[in-house]
Scaffold this active site. Structure first.
Site, PDB file in Angstrom:
ATOM      1  CG  ASP A 515      -1.634   1.304   1.414  1.00 43.10           C
ATOM      2  OD1 ASP A 515      -2.584   1.535   0.642  1.00 43.10           O
ATOM      3  OD2 ASP A 515      -1.248   2.107   2.290  1.00 43.10           O
ATOM      4  CD  GLU A 570      -2.436   2.380  -3.290  1.00 45.08           C
ATOM      5  OE1 GLU A 570      -3.655   2.605  -3.327  1.00 45.08           O
ATOM      6  OE2 GLU A 570      -1.739   2.593  -2.281  1.00 45.08           O
TER       7      GLU A 570
END
Length: 884
Positions: A515, A570
């Site tokens: 993330d 990401e």
């Protein structure tokens, strides 16, 4: 990452736990019934074996005095560039003697530095690689005697199974014997992308820092494999004679281990400190041979720090639980007896060539307004994922987080699975069941930032703001209201690398979705920055080289120890080399999340149908870097959050509440929405990347947003953001709507299922053959080939075309294998599935052959070459899968 509006992050917990604060925050968590057994434990007293007592007599205002045994139920940034630290053997945290320290939990190993001209450095790198190919690698004490050669590593192709992965029982011991190959010269990136040569100085410096760090870890820690087993030295570790607890807290002046086991007596178990800030205590077994700390006991470390006395959850804690009626979490000593520990039974599945990810959240995976459990997810949701045709499940919010509404992104305890959903062993059972179903399990891991909570998180752990994080403004993310790691700190590297390995080894996760990687890679964190694709945006002073080196290290570690593991990053910036192997000079991820696609669909959906541009759609879907794989998605959890809108909501809005029943008339808005919902998803999968992702429930157009239970939030200026009275009504997934054969949601779900099985059968996402033969702005037609399939999309709102000629490569007879207008999918049955389409020779749209079709308005049809007999792929394919 979680956003409510583009660029705006979901607010964090209204009251963050700061030293000396009396702030409170109510949590609407429905307690997990599976954790009730912990509340029945009894406290244990124990004879004091070690340590002189602390004479101050002061008590922390945050100390827990309850007799219940609970288990589950400075202003300037003084940070030196980490890369400079590694080159200077005199700089070791706050202790200049550290480089001579020979303990296994060394704070910083010495690294030789020298100023070299670019050509000399590259030549020496080449020589080093040549030498390493004929000599043994630097090994830790547990390493095997033979080095893994490059050819051995690369011989294992994607989609095949390594013989060592046939069984799971002895995987940990096998991994410990793995030798991670030595770095290469990192020069292939210039062959892949010649434009990178203009930034060779930056990229070679980056790779040089990675090489020097690897060398330092080899010299001082016995290699990357051993270095990543920090959890075997720090935190709690049990032996035959007792329990050893170690904690790195260089800012603390005194420390003691407290908990239920010693009645929270701060003078009972005082810890000793070495010269590098590592505190330690050994607790011998009780007279009867039982461990000094019973399984399920609450534990904390009390420290006298520059900020005062404080109680903290151990940084390496393996389980953490919030007591009923309390706000901060409590660390739990989790060490069940052998007979209660879950034993994995099923081997890891093979790494899929085409990755189809079902993004999920355990807590909200029930159709009822409750917090769901690992066990229910295992038994009810996993078979659904398998039946739908996905081959990977990505699970969010696994690492413990004190605020449920953070969606798991404000992590407090990095090694602990969230206790809201059950016990660690129940999570292991979930993963094992997924493996039985041949599902790859990816974890949404957060190494980009951490919760700023001070009592149950890492923030101010030792009373300073620089223990795990950058001090001052550099260590604070103003938009996410969270702390930012110092990736140049030796112990931070140990902590995060060990954390990644822990989840792969202990829980058998098959990889990660990392993330917030964009935030890590740049000092501006990607905020208020437009990435235009100019390479100067990627390689300059705004790039955080220390973070880049960490990402290279963690990918090196993961792929070195677990060759079948998958890493997805990401990144919204489009950083070049992101998905190129580390030895070639890249960052090392397997896939990049193609985040621009979802943003483009939202942009398009705000326009009238007449303003949609076929070329714009095609450009966004295909605009990705050569040899760097992408995961495409039309929408993820980001678009499902309250404050944003899913594609289904953009298309159908309030009509979804009244006109989705099949026994009542539809509306033009519903007809349009269902048709475009299917087309958007198929063209995204067809052209967007080498992998595909869907957030749970979106496959059938889930009618409501996600709204976590929350109270009113009072902002500093006096404004109030209304809460929802801690309701769980919108924090669930109504799978029953997608299953109901009397609702139109069913058709969208059936189409998504057929789409997954089509990809499973033909593997078009990873086919090397892709050709876009038509993007007609007048007809609103898109035609392309991917693999052996021909895709035809008619986005026109009213025009249907008879005898429409489409180009193709191969000659022969074609038949329909997927039709969005099929009644099973909520369509109008305008395509004859028995029809056969024969090719004719002659150039058309740049293709050597063509055939004629009927293209109804707002439909997507896929044609396959009928060599023998081609059966349409539809939802009935799911019958071949065993639900349980």
């Amino acid at each position: 990452m979680v956003y409510t509006l583009p660029g705006v992050r979901l607010p964090t917990v209204p009251s963050v736990y700061k030293l000396g604060s009396n702030g409170a925050s109510s949590h609407g968590d429905i307690r997990n019934p599976h954790l009730s057994f912990f509340l029945k434990n009894k406290s244990h007293s124990r004879k004091i074996f070690c340590g002189k007592t602390y004479e101050s007599g002061s008590q922390s205002s945050t100390a827990t005095a309850s007799e219940k045994v609970l288990v589950p139920g400075n202003e300037n940034d003084d940070s030196t560039s980490p890369t400079e630290q590694f080159e200077d053997p005199k700089i070791v945290s706050d202790n200049p003697e550290a480089c001579q320290h020979e303990k296994e939990y060394r704070i910083l190993g010495g690294v030789e530095s020298s100023e070299m001209e670019h050509e000399t450095e590259i030549e020496e790198e080449k020589n080093l690689v040549e030498e390493s190919s004929s000599s043994d690698a630097i090994r830790g004490e547990d390493s095997i005697s033979e080095q893994i050669l490059d050819g051995d590593v690369n011989a294992k192709s994607e989609g095949t199974s390594d013989s060592t992965y046939k069984t799971i029982s002895d995987e940990t011991s096998r991994v410990r014997e793995t030798v991670i190959r030595q770095p290469g010269i990192g020069q292939r990136i210039y062959e892949i992308d010649p434009l990178l040569s203009n930034h060779r100085e930056h990229l070679d410096y980056r790779y040089g820092q990675y090489r020097r760090l690897r060398d330092s870890i080899d010299k001082n820690e016995g290699g990357l494999e051993k270095f990543s087993r920090g959890y075997e030295k720090l935190g709690f570790n049990r032996s035959e004679t007792g329990i050893t607890y170690r904690e790195w807290a260089p800012g603390a002046k005194w420390a003691a281990l407290i908990g239920d086991f010693n009645n929270w007596n701060p003078n009972a178990d005082v810890m000793t400190r070495d010269e590098f800030g590592v505190w330690e205590i050994f607790l011998p077994n009780n007279v009867d041979g039982s461990p000094a700390i019973p399984h399920g006991s609450r534990v904390k470390i009390r420290m006298d720090t520059p900020s005062g006395m404080k109680d903290s959850i151990p940084a390496w804690i393996k389980f953490s639980v919030q007591a009923p009626g309390e706000i901060p979490y409590n660390g739990v000593y989790y060490d069940p007896p052998e007979e209660e520990r879950y034993v994995f039974k099923h081997p890891r599945p093979k790494k899929p060539k085409s990755l189809r990810i079902y993004e999920s959240h355990v807590g909200m995976s029930s159709k009822d307004p409750v917090i769901n459990t690992y066990a229910n997810f295992r038994d009810e949701v996993l078979p659904r994922i398998k039946r739908l045709g996905y081959n990977a499940v990505q699970i969010m919010a696994i690492q413990e987080h004190s605020y449920y509404a953070s969606f798991g992104y404000h992590v407090t305890n990095f090694f602990a699975p969230s206790s809201r959903f059950g016990t660690p062993d129940e999570l292991k059972s979930l993963i094992d069941k997924a493996h039985e179903l041949d599902l790859v399990v990816l974890m949404d891991i957060v190494h980009s930032h951490a919760s700023k909570n001070t009592l149950d998180g890492l923030n101010m752990f030792d009373g300073t703001d620089s223990c795990y994080f950058h001090s001052g403004p550099r260590g604070y993310h103003w938009m996410w209201d969270s702390r930012l790691f110092n990736y140049g700190q030796w112990e931070v590297l140990r902590y995060l690398l060990s954390n990644a390995r822990w989840w792969l080894d202990e829980y058998k996760f098959d990889g990660f979705r990392f993330d917030g990687v964009t935030s890590m890679m740049y000092t501006h964190h990607g905020l208020q920055t437009e990435f235009t694709g100019n390479y100067n945006e990627y390689f300059g002073y705004a790039t955080d080289v220390d973070a880049m080196v960490y990402l290279m290290l963690v990918n090196d570690l993961i792929h070195g120890l677990f060759p079948e593991a998958i890493t997805v990053g990401e990144d919204v910036s489009g950083m070049p080399t992101f998905c190129i192997p580390v030895q070639d000079g890249g960052v090392g991820f397997d896939y990049r999340l193609h985040m621009a696609i979802a943003d483009k669909w939202i942009e398009i959906l705000k326009k009238r149908d007449e303003d949609w541009k076929m070329g714009d759609i095609i450009h966004t879907l295909t605009n990705r870097r050569w040899l760097e794989k992408c995961i495409a998605y039309a929408e993820s959890h980001d678009q499902a959050l309250v404050g944003d809108k899913t594609i289904a909501f953009w298309l159908m809005d309030k009509d979804m509440y009244e006109f989705m029943a099949l026994d009542r008339p539809s509306t033009p808005l519903i007809d349009r929405g269902i048709a475009l919902h299917k087309m958007i998803r198929l063209i995204t999968m067809g052209l967007g990347g080498e992998g595909y992702l869907n957030f749970m429930g979106n496959e059938f157009g889930h009618p409501e947003w996600i709204d976590f239970p929350r109270g009113d939030q009072h902002l500093p200026g006096g404004a109030v953001i209304p809460g929802n009275n801690f309701s769980y009504d919108k924090c669930r997934r109504r799978f029953d709507l997608g299953d109901a054969d009397y609702l139109r949601y069913r058709g969208m779900q059936e189409f998504d299922q057929a789409m997954q099985h089509l990809e499973e059968k033909y593997g078009f996402m990873t086919s090397e053959h892709q050709y876009i033969s038509r993007k007609d702005e007048g007809d609103r037609i898109i035609v392309f080939e991917r693999g052996d399939l021909v895709f035809v999309f008619n986005f026109h709102w009213s025009n249907s075309y008879s005898d429409y000629r489409v180009g193709c490569l191969k000659p022969g007879k074609y038949k329909v294998v997927l039709d969005s207008d099929d009644p099973l999918f909520g369509g109008f049955s305008r395509i004859n599935h028995e029809a056969e389409y024969f090719t004719s020779e002659g150039l058309h749209d740049g293709r050597p052959r063509s055939f004629f079709i009927y293209a109804p308005s707002r439909t997507a049809v896929v044609y396959a070459l009928a060599e023998d007999k081609v059966e349409p792929v539809d939802a009935e394919v799911s019958k071949m899968y065993v639900a349980d």
